[in-house]
Structures are given as C-alpha cells and as structure tokens.
Design an enzyme around this catalytic site. Structure first.
Site, PDB file in Angstrom:
ATOM      1  N   THR A   1     -38.537  53.553 -29.483  1.00  8.43           N
ATOM      2  CA  THR A   1     -38.131  54.118 -30.769  1.00  8.43           C
ATOM      3  C   THR A   1     -37.196  53.198 -31.531  1.00  8.43           C
ATOM      4  O   THR A   1     -36.507  52.373 -30.943  1.00  8.43           O
ATOM      5  CB  THR A   1     -37.484  55.507 -30.607  1.00  8.43           C
ATOM      6  OG1 THR A   1     -37.202  56.037 -31.898  1.00  8.43           O
ATOM      7  CG2 THR A   1     -36.200  55.459 -29.802  1.00  8.43           C
ATOM      8  N   ARG A   2     -37.229  53.365 -32.867  1.00  3.30           N
ATOM      9  CA  ARG A   2     -36.272  52.663 -33.730  1.00  3.30           C
ATOM     10  C   ARG A   2     -35.618  53.661 -34.674  1.00  3.30           C
ATOM     11  O   ARG A   2     -35.087  53.309 -35.707  1.00  3.30           O
ATOM     12  CB  ARG A   2     -36.962  51.546 -34.526  1.00  3.30           C
ATOM     13  CG  ARG A   2     -38.325  51.878 -35.091  1.00  3.30           C
ATOM     14  CD  ARG A   2     -38.813  50.801 -36.010  1.00  3.30           C
ATOM     15  NE  ARG A   2     -38.550  51.193 -37.364  1.00  3.30           N
ATOM     16  CZ  ARG A   2     -39.449  51.726 -38.202  1.00  3.30           C
ATOM     17  NH1 ARG A   2     -40.696  51.905 -37.813  1.00  3.30           N
ATOM     18  NH2 ARG A   2     -39.117  52.057 -39.415  1.00  3.30           N
TER      19      ARG A   2
ATOM     20  N   HIS B   1     -35.014  63.260 -32.948  1.00  6.16           N
ATOM     21  CA  HIS B   1     -34.943  64.649 -33.373  1.00  6.16           C
ATOM     22  C   HIS B   1     -35.712  65.500 -32.363  1.00  6.16           C
ATOM     23  O   HIS B   1     -36.244  64.985 -31.395  1.00  6.16           O
ATOM     24  CB  HIS B   1     -35.516  64.776 -34.783  1.00  6.16           C
ATOM     25  CG  HIS B   1     -34.787  63.898 -35.767  1.00  6.16           C
ATOM     26  ND1 HIS B   1     -33.454  64.068 -36.035  1.00  6.16           N
ATOM     27  CD2 HIS B   1     -35.195  62.836 -36.501  1.00  6.16           C
ATOM     28  CE1 HIS B   1     -33.065  63.160 -36.921  1.00  6.16           C
ATOM     29  NE2 HIS B   1     -34.098  62.388 -37.210  1.00  6.16           N
TER      30      HIS B   1
ATOM     31  N   ARG C   1     -48.043  58.850 -33.540  1.00  8.95           N
ATOM     32  CA  ARG C   1     -48.602  58.529 -34.846  1.00  8.95           C
ATOM     33  C   ARG C   1     -47.800  57.372 -35.469  1.00  8.95           C
ATOM     34  O   ARG C   1     -46.590  57.295 -35.288  1.00  8.95           O
ATOM     35  CB  ARG C   1     -48.453  59.801 -35.675  1.00  8.95           C
ATOM     36  CG  ARG C   1     -48.975  59.775 -37.054  1.00  8.95           C
ATOM     37  CD  ARG C   1     -48.042  60.624 -37.908  1.00  8.95           C
ATOM     38  NE  ARG C   1     -46.665  60.130 -37.770  1.00  8.95           N
ATOM     39  CZ  ARG C   1     -45.596  60.783 -38.194  1.00  8.95           C
ATOM     40  NH1 ARG C   1     -45.710  61.952 -38.726  1.00  8.95           N
ATOM     41  NH2 ARG C   1     -44.385  60.263 -38.059  1.00  8.95           N
TER      42      ARG C   1
ATOM     43  N   HIS D   1     -39.152  64.380 -31.225  1.00  3.35           N
ATOM     44  CA  HIS D   1     -39.193  63.306 -30.224  1.00  3.35           C
ATOM     45  C   HIS D   1     -38.879  63.860 -28.845  1.00  3.35           C
ATOM     46  O   HIS D   1     -39.473  63.450 -27.851  1.00  3.35           O
ATOM     47  CB  HIS D   1     -38.192  62.200 -30.586  1.00  3.35           C
ATOM     48  CG  HIS D   1     -38.421  61.622 -31.941  1.00  3.35           C
ATOM     49  ND1 HIS D   1     -37.601  61.887 -33.001  1.00  3.35           N
ATOM     50  CD2 HIS D   1     -39.402  60.806 -32.402  1.00  3.35           C
ATOM     51  CE1 HIS D   1     -38.056  61.255 -34.066  1.00  3.35           C
ATOM     52  NE2 HIS D   1     -39.138  60.593 -33.737  1.00  3.35           N
TER      53      HIS D   1
HETATM   54  P1  ADP Z   1     -41.837  52.830 -33.888  1.00  5.60           P
HETATM   55  O1  ADP Z   1     -41.721  52.391 -35.309  1.00  5.60           O
HETATM   56  O2  ADP Z   1     -41.570  51.715 -32.973  1.00  5.60           O
HETATM   57  O3  ADP Z   1     -43.124  53.490 -33.633  1.00  5.60           O
HETATM   58  P2  ADP Z   1     -40.484  55.393 -34.043  1.00  5.60           P
HETATM   59  O4  ADP Z   1     -39.113  55.741 -33.621  1.00  5.60           O
HETATM   60  O5  ADP Z   1     -40.871  55.595 -35.453  1.00  5.60           O
HETATM   61  O6  ADP Z   1     -40.662  53.875 -33.591  1.00  5.60           O
HETATM   62  O7  ADP Z   1     -41.522  56.215 -33.161  1.00  5.60           O
HETATM   63  C1  ADP Z   1     -41.417  56.259 -31.768  1.00  5.60           C
HETATM   64  C2  ADP Z   1     -42.684  56.849 -31.149  1.00  5.60           C
HETATM   65  O8  ADP Z   1     -42.786  58.229 -31.493  1.00  5.60           O
HETATM   66  C3  ADP Z   1     -43.966  56.190 -31.609  1.00  5.60           C
HETATM   67  O9  ADP Z   1     -44.866  56.124 -30.523  1.00  5.60           O
HETATM   68  C4  ADP Z   1     -44.470  57.148 -32.672  1.00  5.60           C
HETATM   69  O10 ADP Z   1     -45.865  57.050 -32.787  1.00  5.60           O
HETATM   70  C5  ADP Z   1     -44.039  58.490 -32.129  1.00  5.60           C
HETATM   71  N1  ADP Z   1     -43.791  59.534 -33.141  1.00  5.60           N
HETATM   72  C6  ADP Z   1     -42.731  59.624 -33.982  1.00  5.60           C
HETATM   73  N2  ADP Z   1     -42.810  60.760 -34.733  1.00  5.60           N
HETATM   74  C7  ADP Z   1     -43.940  61.404 -34.371  1.00  5.60           C
HETATM   75  C8  ADP Z   1     -44.589  62.640 -34.769  1.00  5.60           C
HETATM   76  N3  ADP Z   1     -44.071  63.458 -35.695  1.00  5.60           N
HETATM   77  N4  ADP Z   1     -45.729  62.980 -34.160  1.00  5.60           N
HETATM   78  C9  ADP Z   1     -46.262  62.166 -33.223  1.00  5.60           C
HETATM   79  N5  ADP Z   1     -45.715  61.010 -32.810  1.00  5.60           N
HETATM   80  C10 ADP Z   1     -44.570  60.617 -33.354  1.00  5.60           C
END
Ligand code: ADP
Ligand code: ADP
Length: 593
Positions: free
Chosen positions: A201-202, A206, A296, A209
């Site tokens: 994650t970055r 919430h 996603r 997650h």
């Molecule tokens: P990154 O940009 O490296 O994907 P994120 O923090 O945005 O980092 O996301 C972390 C992980 O959580 C990723 O695998 C992302 O696809 C997943 N993810 C985040 N929000 C959702 C969501 N609402 N539904 C499904 N997967 C999610």
C-alpha cells in the site's frame, strides 16, 4: 513488534533465485573500503537510486545484484526477464551523464546528496538508453502526466558493475519497523504459519483495506505482511510519516493483530500498473511472502492528460496471475469492495444486488470532501484513531498551501496579474509570496542564462521554493515564462498536483510584441538577444491549464477576481458574504478541477 512464541517455525518460500543477495561488505572490511573510496571520483545518487540501491543491497530485488547492464535492461524491456531468464518486469538502472567519474573498468564512489559514502561500484558497462523506448515498453505511455515522465531528466547513460555497499542507507524514522528481507523472513518464520500474504500500500488504511487484509488472511490461513511503501510513491500521496502512524494505530487495535507483521518497504515505486504489480510480487517473495493481495487499480498512476486511466482496473491482477505459477507467488485477487450501509458490512461489487444501497469514498473525496473541508471521516469508512491522525495532518483547505503558476510569453501580463492577485489574497487574510522569474534571476538564479538548460534550472529553483512554501501552508504566486511543458509538469509534481494551479496567460505574440514593456522584443528582432521565447525559441502552451486568461479583453483586476473566485471554489480561500456573485461568474469552472 514482538513476534509470538512459535509453535513450530515454518519454512518460508525461498527467495527468488533461491538465495538472498547481500551486497553489504562485512564489518571488518568497512574501514578499508572507506579509506579506498576517499581517493575515488564520486557520483551523487538521486533519492530514487538510493532506494534502488537499498533493495539491491539487501536482496529485495534478488536475484538482481547490480544496476542493470545492457543485456538485462533490453530483455527486461522486451520480455520482462533478466538475461538469466528470471522474471523481472521493471528496469532498475543507474542513470548518469558523461563526466569525470564515469570511466569503464574503474571504481566510483556512490554517495548521497550529503556526500555520505554509500557504496563503491566497479564500472564494467556504460551504455546509452532510450527514454521513449522505456516509456513505451514499461509504462505503455508517453503521456507527460505519468509520474515517471521524470525520466527525461535522468542521465542519458546507464552504468553497471559490481557493487560493494558500505552499509544500508540510514533512516532515522520508524527504525523498529524497517526490516530487511532477512530480518523479515526470520520474524515471519517464527509466526509458525505456512502461508504469508503480503499487502502492498501507499495509502492510509481504511476499513475497506482492513476487510481486504482480513479476508485474505483467512483465505490462506496465514500471517499477513503489512508492507507499505515508504520510499517514493506518487507525488501528492499522503506523506509516509502520517501513513505509518495510521498503520501503527491499526495494528495495535486490529482483531487479528497477532497475525500481522508491519514492516516498511523502502521501494521507489514506478507506478507502472501491471508490470509494477508483478514486481511487487517478486519483491514480496524475497521478503518471505508466497501470496500478494492485488485489488483494483494496483499501483495505478491515476489518469492521463486526457482524463483517461493509464491502465485498466484489473490489468495488474491479470498480469500477476499469468506469471503466478512461475514466480511462486499466488494472487489473492479482489474486485472493488463497497460498503453496504443497511447491513453494515463490505462486499465485492459483483456480489451486491443491483437494488442494494452502497457507499464508498474515494481517495480524492477523502481529501476534497472531508479533510479539506474540516469534516470528520465517518466511522463506517475509517477507524476513529485513523480519522484523527489524518485530520491532524491535513488541515482544512483554506489553511493549506497552494501554488498559482502563471505561464505565458514575455509581456503577456503574468507579473501584472500576479501582483493584483497577491493584493486580493492579502485582503482575504492569506499570506502570499511572489516568485517573479525576472526578480528571481537577480538573486536565487543569479548567473543563469537563457539556454534551455538554464531556463529549466531557473524554473526548477522557483518550483523548489514554491514547493517549500506550499508545504508550510503558504501561497506561492509564481510568474515566469516557463516555456517548456515537461518542466512545468515537473514543478506540478514537486508542489503536489492538488496544490498546483496553472494559469495560462494566453496573450497573442503580436500583442506582447506591441506592448513590449521591457523592450525585449525589439532587441530580439534586431538580433541583439537570441533564443527569445516566441521569436527564436519555442513556447509550448499548456494542454490542460486550470485557468486560461485573456488579457486583451479583460483587465488585470478582472483576471485577478477570476483567479480568486477559482481559489474560493477550490477552497483555498474562504468565501465571504459578497462572494456569491463571483461564484456565479460564467466560465469559472474550466480546466481539470
Ligand atoms: P497501490 O497504488 O500500490 O496499489 P494502494 O494503497 O492504492 O496502493 O492499494 C493497495 C492495494 O489495495 C492494491 O492491491 C489495490 O488494488 C487494493 N485496493 C485498494 N482499494 C481497494 C478497493 N476499494 N477495492 C479493492 N481493492 C482495493
Ligand atoms: P510578463 O510578466 O508576462 O512578462 P508583465 O506583466 O511584466 O508581463 O507586462 C505586461 C504588460 O502589459 C504591462 O506593461 C501591463 O501594463 C500591460 N498590460 C496591458 N493590458 C494588460 C492586461 N489586461 N493584463 C496584464 N497586463 C496588461
């Protein structure tokens, strides 16, 4: 973080290529290496290269043990493989420019920005690389809004060779959470589970997650490696200090805290979507994980300059799944999860009936609709502990910094409008600093000329100062020709895209030339000055400025009011009673708000 007493230590998946690379010289060799390096020419590494060096040195990129040579690089571009045949989807290179430090078959000392010695490299390859080819093949785009458009300012050569690393780069923050692959593996093994699922994650975490994490951990009956990236992420992301505070709060209160290991990953992300996701899987294998959660829009850079997503929402999942068996890392895929308020739970979209009420808050909404307006995030969306940390770190919009960047030809009216705007801002209780291109050239950029390189340097200097002002909650009003699109976009990233307002002062060349307030056009026409923007040097108009001004029909005051109205609309300035009329002014909401 004390791991539980193991029932029986488990055997983790071996690192990719079977052995963890370790480039750090033994402690007894450190002094000799330091003394030797003091006689060598030096090369200063960028923050990105230092992140890469750390993962190379600690084995996070195993089996890669050096910045890539040409064979590896080419095969990575074309086939996502090293020349050994191992998968490796992202080029990890050390760019440099011709210079006294770059000599084939000689050693060079690699240093950080403060000149601390990091490593010694024996250069056995120096080769040119093609930015357009890398952009096309790795990122699938040449769009300048891609965060890795920064490649244009990397060195034009790549250098490669054996590395002797003095010590891993030093980090003063969160030291207890900074675990190398070897340390992470040792702790994970002690948990006693066969399966380890990693979560990348970055973002602040919430409840959605938490739900992903909980479901994934149950699905594989294993331990969760909560592995946030704290190297480089997307410009504008929540800073890692704030994020790590939210992770710690979560781990302390999570129901299944005894199954979570929180560790920080000093990775410099490329935001390459699918290829990046595969890279994440490979890296996490080296840290001991045999599963990776991919939801996603994994590692997504958002939208391009035409407003289209760079990658499809599930492209990343598909690519990791395609190579999952070969890499030995399973995918735990998730569709988008949404909240069902009537049932107070989260569910994947395809399992939700079309009649059901759903709720979700996007990352952009978190900032724009809640934090920026000083509204508390709802409990169903995030834990109160996390909401509090975020509210503290992100004050409401009207207390946040913003940069108003005027661009346009010389004489277009940038300074004139900037001055008027600054007065309007002061009237509204916002402190503003004007960074005028011409004025800056008398001190901050004294000595710089008008070659492309010097102009870019000037703009970057203004950008650097503006970014600092914005970071501390101030308003930076910048007025510089800033003729090159790529450099302006770079500044946008330096400041943070949500705090950058590009104002294109679109005055026709003929009008500017006729005004010729500074007598420059006359000189340029007489050939007394060369490389003058608009005459014999190009001006690249912005493709998506937040605002475009007309200075032929509109007065400086009218334009100043228009920008002020826009700032009020975006929340950077508080509205007062008389503002309703302004807000109704036509043509206000243009550009990519
Ligand atoms: P990154 O940009 O490296 O994907 P994120 O923090 O945005 O980092 O996301 C972390 C992980 O959580 C990723 O695998 C992302 O696809 C997943 N993810 C985040 N929000 C959702 C969501 N609402 N539904 C499904 N997967 C999610
Ligand atoms: P820049 O900073 O873009 O080089 P300046 O603001 O220094 O441009 O100069 C613009 C000149 O044009 C000034 O002399 C200003 O008085 C004149 N001018 C005429 N009409 C306008 C207008 N509507 N907006 C801004 N400047 C105008």
């Amino acid at each position: 973080m004390t791991p539980p007493i193991p029932v029986k230590p488990s055997t983790l998946i071996p690192p990719y290529g079977d052995e963890l690379v370790n480039l750090v010289v033994p402690p007894e060799a450190v002094n000799d290496l330091k003394a030797y390096a003091s006689h060598l020419p030096s090369l200063q590494l960028s923050e990105r290269s230092i992140c890469d060096l750390e993962l190379l040195a600690s084995g996070g990129f195993s089996p890669l043990d050096r910045f890539m040579g040409q064979d590896d690089h080419q095969r990575v571009l074309e086939e996502m493989r090293l020349s050994s045949g191992h998968l490796f989807p992202i080029p990890v290179t050390l760019p440099a420019d011709h210079g006294p430090a770059i000599h084939l078959d000689e050693d060079v000392a690699l240093r950080n920005a403060k000149n601390d010695l990091l490593a010694v490299m024996t250069i056995d390859e120096v080769y040119e690389w093609d930015m357009v080819q890398v952009a096309r093949m790795v990122f699938g785009t040449l769009d300048v809004r891609h965060p890795l458009a920064e490649m244009h300012r990397w060195g034009k050569l790549n250098i490669s060779g054996r590395l002797q690393v003095l010590r891993l780069p030093y980090h003063a923050d969160f030291q207890e959470l900074r675990l190398s692959p070897a340390q992470t593996r040792a702790i994970l093994a002690a948990y006693g589970y066969e399966n380890v699922v990693a979560f990348q994650t970055r973002n602040p975490l919430h409840r959605v997650h938490e739900e992903l994490i909980k479901r994934a951990t149950q699905r594989v009956d294993g331990v969760l490696l909560l592995h946030p990236v704290v190297g480089l992420t997307k410009p504008g992301d929540v800073d890692h200090y704030t994020r790590v505070r939210t992770y710690k709060a979560l781990v302390q209160t999570a129901d299944d805290a005894d199954r979570i290991l929180l560790a920080l990953l000093p990775l410099a992300m490329r935001l390459a979507g699918p290829r990046e996701a595969l890279w994440h899987a490979l890296i996490r294998r080296n840290y001991g994980a045999n599963y990776l959660i991919v939801g996603r829009d994994h590692a997504s850079p958002g939208i391009d300059s035409r407003g289209k997503p760079f990658y499809g929402p599930y492209d990343a999942q598909a690519l990791v799944e395609q190579y999952s068996a070969e890499l030995g890392v399973g995918v735990i895929p998730f569709e988008e999860l949404v909240y069902l308020p009537d049932e107070n739970r989260y569910e994947e979209v395809s399992h939700v009936s079309s009649q059901a009420r759903t709720a979700s808050i996007s990352g952009t909404q978190v900032r724009q609709e809640y934090l920026n307006k000083g509204r508390r995030l709802p409990d169903w969306f995030t834990r109160p502990e996390v909401a509090e940390i975020l509210a503290e770190a992100y004050p409401p919009r009207h207390q946040q910094g913003v940069c108003i960047w005027f661009t346009g030809l010389c004489g277009a009216g940038k300074s004139t409008t900037a001055e008027v705007l600054t007065v309007f801002l002061l009237e509204r209780g916002r402190q503003a600093t004007v960074l005028d291109g011409d004025v800056v050239r008398t001190h901050l950029s004294k000595g710089l000329g008008f070659s492309k390189e010097d102009r870019d340097t000037n703009i970057r200097r203004i950008g650097f100062v503006a970014a600092e002002i914005v970071r501390h909650g101030g308003v930076a009003v910048c007025a510089a020709v800033s003729p090159y699109r790529v450099t302006r976009n770079e500044v946008r990233d330096m400041v943070g895209p949500e705090h950058f307002i590009e104002v294109f002062v679109d005055t026709p060349l003929e009008v500017c030339e006729q005004r010729d307030a500074k007598g420059m056009y006359a000189k340029a026409r007489r050939g007394e000055i060369t490389a003058f923007t608009g005459i014999d040097d190009p001006y690249e108009p912005p493709t998506h400025p937040e605002l475009t001004l007309d200075t032929v029909v509109q007065t400086p005051e009218e334009n100043g009011h228009r920008i002020l109205a826009y700032l009020i609309q975006r929340g950077f300035v508080r509205a007062d009673a008389g503002d309703t009329l302004l807000n109704e002014a036509p043509g206000l909401a243009e550009g990519n708000v």
